[in-house]
Structure formats: C-alpha cells, structure tokens
Design a protein around this motif. Structure first.
Motif, PDB file in Angstrom:
ATOM      1  N   GLY A 137       0.787  -1.219   0.000  1.00  0.00           N
ATOM      2  CA  GLY A 137       0.000   0.000   0.000  1.00  0.00           C
ATOM      3  C   GLY A 137       0.820   1.270   0.000  1.00  0.00           C
ATOM      4  N   THR A 138       0.131   2.396  -0.143  1.00  0.00           N
ATOM      5  CA  THR A 138       0.737   3.717  -0.092  1.00  0.00           C
ATOM      6  C   THR A 138      -0.088   4.604   0.821  1.00  0.00           C
ATOM      7  OG1 THR A 138      -0.535   4.452  -2.017  1.00  0.00           O
ATOM      8  CG2 THR A 138       1.651   3.527  -2.445  1.00  0.00           C
ATOM      9  N   GLY A 139       0.577   5.621   1.375  1.00  0.00           N
ATOM     10  CA  GLY A 139      -0.090   6.532   2.297  1.00  0.00           C
ATOM     11  C   GLY A 139       0.726   6.678   3.561  1.00  0.00           C
ATOM     12  N   PRO A 140       0.125   7.166   4.647  1.00  0.00           N
ATOM     13  CA  PRO A 140       0.841   7.280   5.918  1.00  0.00           C
ATOM     14  C   PRO A 140       1.385   5.922   6.369  1.00  0.00           C
ATOM     15  CG  PRO A 140      -1.231   8.484   5.999  1.00  0.00           C
ATOM     16  CD  PRO A 140      -1.251   7.710   4.721  1.00  0.00           C
ATOM     17  N   LEU A 141       2.597   5.929   6.907  1.00  0.00           N
ATOM     18  CA  LEU A 141       3.281   4.694   7.265  1.00  0.00           C
ATOM     19  C   LEU A 141       2.742   4.116   8.570  1.00  0.00           C
ATOM     20  CD1 LEU A 141       5.566   2.621   6.868  1.00  0.00           C
ATOM     21  CD2 LEU A 141       7.107   4.250   8.002  1.00  0.00           C
ATOM     22  N   VAL A 142       2.422   2.816   8.533  1.00  0.00           N
ATOM     23  CA  VAL A 142       2.053   2.054   9.721  1.00  0.00           C
ATOM     24  C   VAL A 142       3.040   0.903   9.833  1.00  0.00           C
ATOM     25  CG1 VAL A 142       0.266   0.736  10.914  1.00  0.00           C
ATOM     26  CG2 VAL A 142      -0.381   2.664   9.442  1.00  0.00           C
ATOM     27  N   LEU A 143       3.839   0.918  10.896  1.00  0.00           N
ATOM     28  CA  LEU A 143       4.876  -0.082  11.125  1.00  0.00           C
ATOM     29  C   LEU A 143       4.332  -1.162  12.055  1.00  0.00           C
ATOM     30  CD1 LEU A 143       7.913  -0.629  10.483  1.00  0.00           C
ATOM     31  CD2 LEU A 143       8.430   0.461  12.680  1.00  0.00           C
ATOM     32  N   LEU A 144       4.381  -2.418  11.621  1.00  0.00           N
ATOM     33  CA  LEU A 144       3.796  -3.543  12.342  1.00  0.00           C
ATOM     34  C   LEU A 144       4.918  -4.418  12.895  1.00  0.00           C
ATOM     35  CD1 LEU A 144       1.106  -4.389   9.643  1.00  0.00           C
ATOM     36  CD2 LEU A 144       0.739  -3.097  11.762  1.00  0.00           C
ATOM     37  N   VAL A 145       4.902  -4.660  14.214  1.00  0.00           N
ATOM     38  CA  VAL A 145       5.997  -5.340  14.907  1.00  0.00           C
ATOM     39  C   VAL A 145       5.449  -6.598  15.588  1.00  0.00           C
ATOM     40  CG1 VAL A 145       7.902  -5.072  16.525  1.00  0.00           C
ATOM     41  CG2 VAL A 145       6.993  -3.055  15.334  1.00  0.00           C
ATOM     42  N   HIS A 146       5.964  -7.749  15.193  1.00  0.00           N
ATOM     43  CA  HIS A 146       5.451  -9.022  15.701  1.00  0.00           C
ATOM     44  C   HIS A 146       6.043  -9.383  17.054  1.00  0.00           C
ATOM     45  CE1 HIS A 146       9.187 -11.272  15.050  1.00  0.00           C
ATOM     46  NE2 HIS A 146       9.344 -10.560  13.945  1.00  0.00           N
ATOM     47  N   GLY A 147       5.535 -10.482  17.613  1.00  0.00           N
ATOM     48  CA  GLY A 147       6.022 -10.990  18.885  1.00  0.00           C
ATOM     49  C   GLY A 147       6.667 -12.358  18.744  1.00  0.00           C
ATOM     50  N   PHE A 148       6.685 -13.088  19.858  1.00  0.00           N
ATOM     51  CA  PHE A 148       7.307 -14.428  19.927  1.00  0.00           C
ATOM     52  C   PHE A 148       6.227 -15.499  19.912  1.00  0.00           C
ATOM     53  CE2 PHE A 148       8.542 -18.165  22.327  1.00  0.00           C
ATOM     54  CZ  PHE A 148       9.788 -18.474  21.823  1.00  0.00           C
ATOM     55  N   PRO A 149       6.433 -16.584  19.186  1.00  0.00           N
ATOM     56  CA  PRO A 149       7.453 -16.864  18.184  1.00  0.00           C
ATOM     57  C   PRO A 149       6.815 -16.704  16.808  1.00  0.00           C
ATOM     58  CG  PRO A 149       6.516 -18.933  18.994  1.00  0.00           C
ATOM     59  CD  PRO A 149       5.690 -17.800  19.573  1.00  0.00           C
ATOM     60  N   GLU A 150       6.978 -15.550  16.228  1.00  0.00           N
ATOM     61  CA  GLU A 150       6.282 -15.201  14.995  1.00  0.00           C
ATOM     62  C   GLU A 150       7.267 -14.598  13.993  1.00  0.00           C
ATOM     63  OE1 GLU A 150       1.935 -13.921  16.122  1.00  0.00           O
ATOM     64  OE2 GLU A 150       3.311 -12.975  17.541  1.00  0.00           O
ATOM     65  N   CYS A 151       6.750 -13.834  13.043  1.00  0.00           N
ATOM     66  CA  CYS A 151       7.552 -13.126  12.052  1.00  0.00           C
ATOM     67  C   CYS A 151       6.600 -12.165  11.349  1.00  0.00           C
ATOM     68  CB  CYS A 151       8.221 -14.096  11.058  1.00  0.00           C
ATOM     69  SG  CYS A 151       7.076 -15.046  10.033  1.00  0.00           S
ATOM     70  N   TRP A 152       7.046 -11.546  10.274  1.00  0.00           N
ATOM     71  CA  TRP A 152       6.197 -10.590   9.559  1.00  0.00           C
ATOM     72  C   TRP A 152       4.860 -11.215   9.183  1.00  0.00           C
ATOM     73  CZ3 TRP A 152       3.887 -11.191   4.891  1.00  0.00           C
ATOM     74  CH2 TRP A 152       4.311 -12.269   4.110  1.00  0.00           C
ATOM     75  N   TYR A 153       4.850 -12.533   8.972  1.00  0.00           N
ATOM     76  CA  TYR A 153       3.675 -13.235   8.459  1.00  0.00           C
ATOM     77  C   TYR A 153       2.488 -13.155   9.415  1.00  0.00           C
ATOM     78  CZ  TYR A 153       1.144 -17.138   6.207  1.00  0.00           C
ATOM     79  OH  TYR A 153       0.212 -17.918   5.567  1.00  0.00           O
ATOM     80  N   SER A 154       2.738 -12.867  10.672  1.00  0.00           N
ATOM     81  CA  SER A 154       1.622 -12.772  11.626  1.00  0.00           C
ATOM     82  C   SER A 154       0.713 -11.580  11.319  1.00  0.00           C
ATOM     83  CB  SER A 154       2.142 -12.672  13.060  1.00  0.00           C
ATOM     84  OG  SER A 154       2.866 -11.484  13.262  1.00  0.00           O
ATOM     85  N   TRP A 155       1.159 -10.675  10.439  1.00  0.00           N
ATOM     86  CA  TRP A 155       0.360  -9.516  10.025  1.00  0.00           C
ATOM     87  C   TRP A 155      -0.228  -9.698   8.624  1.00  0.00           C
ATOM     88  CZ3 TRP A 155      -0.534  -6.394  13.950  1.00  0.00           C
ATOM     89  CH2 TRP A 155       0.412  -6.284  14.970  1.00  0.00           C
ATOM     90  N   ARG A 156      -0.284 -10.937   8.144  1.00  0.00           N
ATOM     91  CA  ARG A 156      -0.730 -11.189   6.767  1.00  0.00           C
ATOM     92  C   ARG A 156      -2.161 -10.721   6.528  1.00  0.00           C
ATOM     93  NH1 ARG A 156      -0.594 -15.422   9.905  1.00  0.00           N
ATOM     94  NH2 ARG A 156      -2.278 -16.977  10.029  1.00  0.00           N
ATOM     95  N   HIS A 157      -2.992 -10.716   7.578  1.00  0.00           N
ATOM     96  CA  HIS A 157      -4.374 -10.257   7.403  1.00  0.00           C
ATOM     97  C   HIS A 157      -4.487  -8.739   7.478  1.00  0.00           C
ATOM     98  CE1 HIS A 157      -5.571 -14.417   7.752  1.00  0.00           C
ATOM     99  NE2 HIS A 157      -5.073 -14.505   8.961  1.00  0.00           N
ATOM    100  N   GLN A 158      -3.536  -8.098   8.145  1.00  0.00           N
ATOM    101  CA  GLN A 158      -3.594  -6.648   8.313  1.00  0.00           C
ATOM    102  C   GLN A 158      -2.997  -5.904   7.131  1.00  0.00           C
ATOM    103  OE1 GLN A 158      -2.881  -8.768  11.173  1.00  0.00           O
ATOM    104  NE2 GLN A 158      -5.101  -8.410  11.343  1.00  0.00           N
ATOM    105  N   LEU A 159      -1.980  -6.457   6.489  1.00  0.00           N
ATOM    106  CA  LEU A 159      -1.333  -5.755   5.383  1.00  0.00           C
ATOM    107  C   LEU A 159      -2.330  -5.352   4.293  1.00  0.00           C
ATOM    108  CD1 LEU A 159       1.968  -7.820   5.078  1.00  0.00           C
ATOM    109  CD2 LEU A 159       1.810  -5.422   5.774  1.00  0.00           C
ATOM    110  N   PRO A 160      -3.130  -6.270   3.765  1.00  0.00           N
ATOM    111  CA  PRO A 160      -4.062  -5.847   2.712  1.00  0.00           C
ATOM    112  C   PRO A 160      -5.170  -4.942   3.223  1.00  0.00           C
ATOM    113  CG  PRO A 160      -4.420  -8.151   3.272  1.00  0.00           C
ATOM    114  CD  PRO A 160      -3.171  -7.730   3.963  1.00  0.00           C
ATOM    115  N   ALA A 161      -5.615  -5.154   4.453  1.00  0.00           N
ATOM    116  CA  ALA A 161      -6.682  -4.304   4.998  1.00  0.00           C
ATOM    117  C   ALA A 161      -6.200  -2.870   5.178  1.00  0.00           C
ATOM    118  CB  ALA A 161      -7.179  -4.867   6.328  1.00  0.00           C
TER     119      ALA A 161
END
Length: 326
Positions: A24-48
């Motif tokens: 996406g484009t626009g204001p930056l939203v930085l998503l930070v995962h926890g344990f034991p995860e990775c960027w993929y834990s935000w897979r539902h939020q990225l497109p939304a």
C-alpha cells in the motif's frame, strides 16, 4: 503500488539488515510481531491497511526471519530494537510512523514511542498492555512466581535450555505453543497451566496435542516452522534474556506515561490481558492518549490472527481518527 501487491525488501539498520513486507501507499504504519512469529503474523492486516489508504510495513524483528541475527546476546536489548524501528522509518524515506505491535512487539512499539516521540506519532498495542518502565527487577519478580513450578520467562532466559527443547521438533513445538494460547484449543481452566514448567519437565509437556487452532492451517504452520528451522530459536529467545538489561537501560524513564494517541486490543481469554488487568486499569495515568480500547470476548493471545476482521476494523477506525490520517 497496488494494495494487492506485497513487496519484500531488506533495509539497512543497526542490526545489519531488517527484512520487511510492504503493501500500500499513504501514511506509514509499522507492524511489529512478537514471539514466536515473524512478519507473516500480520498477513491479514497488510491488505486491509493498504485498502484503507496506508503504507503498511511488517518487519522481521532482529533475530527473526530474514533479518540479521547478531551473535552478542546484548544486541537484543530494547534500545537496539528501538533503533532498528527508527532506521526502518528512515530507510523508507519517511519522517514519522504509527507503530503497532503484538506480544513482545507491543513492548517494542511502546518503548519506540516512549523514546522517540519525534518519529512515532501514535502507538497501537495488541495483547500486552503498556506498563511504564521501573518497578522491581524482572528476574526477581519472575523468580517468585509459580512456587515449585517455573514460570516460562526464566525457563526461556537460560541460554540453550529452551533451544534444546524446541529445535529437535520446531514444527511440533510451535503447533503446541500456538494451540496452548488460542481460544479454541487452550487447556481447560482446571488443567495444568502451560505457562509453567514442572521441575525436570518441559513447557511442551502441557501443550494440547492433536489439532491446530482454527486460525492456523498447515500452510501457515509451514511458514512459521520453515523460518525457525532455518534460523534456530536463539535470536528470538534472546529478547527474554535482556529483560534485566532493559530494566537498567530504561531506569531514567521510570513511571513515564505514553502520551501519543494510542490503541489497546486484548483477548478476554489471554493471560497477557488477565494477569495484567491492573495495568489496563491504570491507563488513565499511564496511557493518557488512549483513544480506543477493546477486550475481545472469546479471543486468546494471537489476536490479529484469531480475530482478523475485528482487529482490522478496530485498527482502521482508530487510524482514521488520528491527526494526519488518510
């Protein structure tokens, strides 16, 4: 960039490099995962978030995934992780961001906002409430928990110990750990608590076995297992091994509230929410910029994966009401 497209890239940070997934484009939203995860834990939020008009960026925290894994244990102290977040914002050509974190990512997001309010203009916390720095030394607190049993935090803190439990069967261990903290598969209330270890035992002894939680299918588990089978667990576990160091590093900020506009989302069945209920009650003092706070009934620890539609709705509503929103 079309919001349907996810771009993966590596950017320079004090860790060496950080991997991120961007949509996406626009204001930056930085998503930070926890344990034991990775960027993929935000897979539902990225497109939304992208569809709502934001530049959504999910990172692999240092020690995880395709990000650098420094050898030194103290490279995983909170101050270093804050510096990584600042470097990501700079590398993306931005001057500010909203930072949102889950689990350990919530602590990282909160500390990033606390130490660098010039960069992080708002903060969203998922599952783990904000507690200002200070108080008793963490190792002393955790040592007094559980009686004859051992709380999972000190169990994780001894180098090599948890690795010896997890790494022979990463996939099976992760499946059990995720299930233990998920609403639909967690042990009954009268069953032994999976946050504690019996003397001479392992955490896995108390994990539910035989089925995955509803939010996690075999393909999702393949992603997580594949990452940790490749990297090992030490980089991720080193976050727990710096808690006393963080306590000392942040001593000058004892009791300091987070004043930026904030969001909190917790699961009603999540121990992180119930055990820290006093922290939530203290929000008028500790989180005076709180704009949105919700406890989701029937939800466990993995909130943005267990309840993606609710999380996306509450997150985008909060973002839309921020100063400078889309």
């Amino acid at each position: 960039m079309p919001y349907t497209e996810v771009i993966h890239r590596l950017v320079p940070t004090p860790a060496g490099r950080l991997h991120l997934a961007e949509q996406g484009t626009g204001p930056l939203v930085l998503l930070v995962h926890g344990f034991p995860e990775c960027w993929y834990s935000w897979r539902h939020q990225l497109p939304a978030l992208a569809a709502a008009g934001y530049r959504a960026v999910a990172i692999d925290v240092r020690g995880y995934g395709r990000s650098s894994r420094p050898d030194a244990l103290d490279s995983y102290r909170m101050l270093e992780l804050v510096a990584d977040n600042v470097a990501v914002v700079d590398a993306l050509g931005e001057r500010s961001a909203v930072v949102v974190g889950h689990d350990w990512g919530a602590n990282i997001a909160a500390t990033s906002a606390l130490l660098r309010p010039d960069v992080f203009r708002a903060v969203g916390l998922l599952s783990v409430p904000y507690t200002p720095p200070g108080g008793p030394k963490p190792s002393e607190v955790f040592a007094g928990m559980g009686g004859p049993e051992e709380f999972y935090v000190p169990y994780f803190q001894r180098p090599g110990r948890a690795e010896a439990e997890i790494e022979p069967d990463v996939r099976g261990w992760l499946a059990g750990f995720y299930a233990a903290l998920s609403a639909d598969t967690m042990p009954d209330a009268d069953a032994p608590d999976p946050h504690f270890v019996t003397p001479g035992g392992t955490l896995r002894d108390r994990f539910p076995a035989g089925r995955l939680p509803g939010w996690l299918d075999e393909a999702d588990l393949d992603v997580y297992a594949g990452e940790f089978e490749r990297t090992g667990m030490t980089g991720a576990l080193n976050r727990y091994r710096n808690m006393d160091r963080d306590w000392a590093d942040l001593a000058d900020h004892t009791g300091v509230p987070l004043t930026q506009p904030s969001l909190f989302l917790g699961g009603a069945l999540d121990a992180s929410t119930t055990w820290l209920s006093d922290a939530i009650e203290a929000y008028p003092t500790t989180l005076p910029g709180l704009r949105s706070s919700h406890i989701l009934d029937g939800c466990g620890h993995w909130i943005q994966q267990e309840r993606p539609q609710d999380t996306n709705r509450l997150l985008t509503e909060w973002l839309a009401a921020l100063p400078g929103a889309v």
